[in-house]
Write an enzyme that holds these catalytic residues in place. Structure first.
Site, PDB file in Angstrom:
ATOM      1  N   ASP A   1       0.974  -3.786  11.950  1.00  0.00           N
ATOM      2  CA  ASP A   1       1.587  -3.396  10.863  1.00  0.00           C
ATOM      3  C   ASP A   1       1.264  -5.476  10.965  1.00  0.00           C
ATOM      4  O   ASP A   1       2.425  -5.213  11.406  1.00  0.00           O
ATOM      5  CB  ASP A   1       2.747  -2.745   9.894  1.00  0.00           C
ATOM      6  CG  ASP A   1       2.666  -3.368   8.558  1.00  0.00           C
ATOM      7  OD1 ASP A   1       2.858  -2.181   8.475  1.00  0.00           O
ATOM      8  OD2 ASP A   1       3.547  -4.205   8.469  1.00  0.00           O
ATOM      9  N   ARG A  29       1.071  -1.419  -0.115  1.00  0.00           N
ATOM     10  CA  ARG A  29       0.203  -0.362   0.105  1.00  0.00           C
ATOM     11  C   ARG A  29       1.092   1.371  -0.672  1.00  0.00           C
ATOM     12  O   ARG A  29       1.980   1.247   0.973  1.00  0.00           O
ATOM     13  CB  ARG A  29      -0.604   0.526   1.018  1.00  0.00           C
ATOM     14  CG  ARG A  29      -1.731  -1.132   1.464  1.00  0.00           C
ATOM     15  CD  ARG A  29      -2.698  -0.597   2.381  1.00  0.00           C
ATOM     16  NE  ARG A  29      -2.661  -0.031   3.835  1.00  0.00           N
ATOM     17  CZ  ARG A  29      -3.288   0.268   4.556  1.00  0.00           C
ATOM     18  NH1 ARG A  29      -4.615   0.275   4.414  1.00  0.00           N
ATOM     19  NH2 ARG A  29      -2.947   0.617   6.393  1.00  0.00           N
ATOM     20  N   THR A  51      -1.558   7.663  -0.134  1.00  0.00           N
ATOM     21  CA  THR A  51      -2.435   7.183  -1.037  1.00  0.00           C
ATOM     22  C   THR A  51      -3.230   6.061  -0.802  1.00  0.00           C
ATOM     23  O   THR A  51      -4.539   6.241  -0.527  1.00  0.00           O
ATOM     24  CB  THR A  51      -2.520   7.086  -2.232  1.00  0.00           C
ATOM     25  OG1 THR A  51      -2.068   6.139  -2.761  1.00  0.00           O
ATOM     26  CG2 THR A  51      -1.670   8.545  -2.833  1.00  0.00           C
ATOM     27  N   ASP A 101       5.642  -6.236   9.142  1.00  0.00           N
ATOM     28  CA  ASP A 101       5.863  -5.645  10.555  1.00  0.00           C
ATOM     29  C   ASP A 101       6.459  -7.134  11.314  1.00  0.00           C
ATOM     30  O   ASP A 101       7.017  -7.365  11.837  1.00  0.00           O
ATOM     31  CB  ASP A 101       6.215  -4.912  10.624  1.00  0.00           C
ATOM     32  CG  ASP A 101       6.422  -3.780   9.219  1.00  0.00           C
ATOM     33  OD1 ASP A 101       7.404  -4.126   8.608  1.00  0.00           O
ATOM     34  OD2 ASP A 101       6.102  -2.029   9.672  1.00  0.00           O
TER      35      ASP A 101
END
Ligand code: PRP
Ligand code: URA
Length: 209
Positions: free
Chosen positions: A200, A104, A108, A203
């Site tokens: 995340d 991603r 945006t 991560d």
């Protein structure tokens, strides 16, 4: 919710709580995702068609059930999809694998594609797309568009956590594609993160932050 299977098995929910906990280590997170993947695979493959084959047990011949049709395809959205993929392959080691590189754009939240490699004959196979997170649904939808361009028709999507906003956007963009998830969380925050979520996924899975 129509089109969404919530996998609320107690083992899945217990393991998911451990994964959400910010004190869980990278190794623990990876192992738990692999374990949950087994249980999600069990649900997403529940309606696969069977045929029979003749075998001989040590005691007698028998006609025994086997999966019908071409091998399954697991389509992993990189990176975090690979955490689910490992567990799915533990359960279905003969499955074919597609890798779809998408991340991603943090500003945006649009999906950026950087890699695609899939088996032949997608039209004849059940394709199970995997990514732990369905947030805006931009990544999942971009991956599915790519698979459709290559002929895939029977597609299902498996994730760990979905945002209500992501489910709505997914169903508008990809009508008729069933979603299997272990939880539907509260909302997406201003940065496109699922709340309460688990952070995340990539991560946490690979220890990159
Ligand atoms: C994460 C996650 C999904 C995506 C979900 O990937 O693994 O692919 O975000 O968000 P969306 O529904 O809003 O598209 P990320 O972009 O962090 O890439 P990475 O796995 O390579 O870290
Ligand atoms: N991607 C993630 O890894 N986590 C989120 O909460 C949203 C998108």
């Amino acid at each position: 919710m129509q089109g969404v299977t919530l996998v609320d098995h107690p083992l899945v929910q217990h393991k998911l709580t451990l994964m959400r906990d910010k004190t869980t280590s990278t190794a623990g997170f990876r192992q738990l995702l692999r374990e949950i993947a087994l249980l999600l695979t069990y649900e997403v493959t529940r309606d696969l068609k069977l045929t029979t084959k003749n075998i001989e047990t040590p005691l007698s011949p028998m006609e025994s059930p086997v999966l019908e049709g071409k091998k399954l395809v697991f389509a992993s959205i990189l990176r975090a999809g690979n955490g689910l993929l490992e567990g799915m392959l533990d359960l279905v080691p003969a499955a074919r694998v597609a890798h779809i590189g998408i991340y991603r754009n943090p500003e945006t939240l649009e999906a950026v594609e950087y890699y695609f490699k899939a088996p032949e004959n997608l039209a004849d196979r059940v394709v199970i797309v995997v990514d732990p997170m369905l947030a805006t649904a931009n990544s999942a939808s971009a991956a599915i568009e790519k698979l459709k361009e290559r002929g895939a028709r029977d597609i299902r999507f498996v994730c760990l956590l979905a945002a209500p906003e992501g489910i709505e956007r997914f169903q508008r963009a990809q009508p008729g594609i069933p979603i299997f998830t272990a939880a539907i969380d509260d909302y997406l925050n201003d940065h496109g993160y699922i709340v309460p979520g688990l952070g995340d996924a990539g991560d946490r899975l690979y220890g990159t932050k």
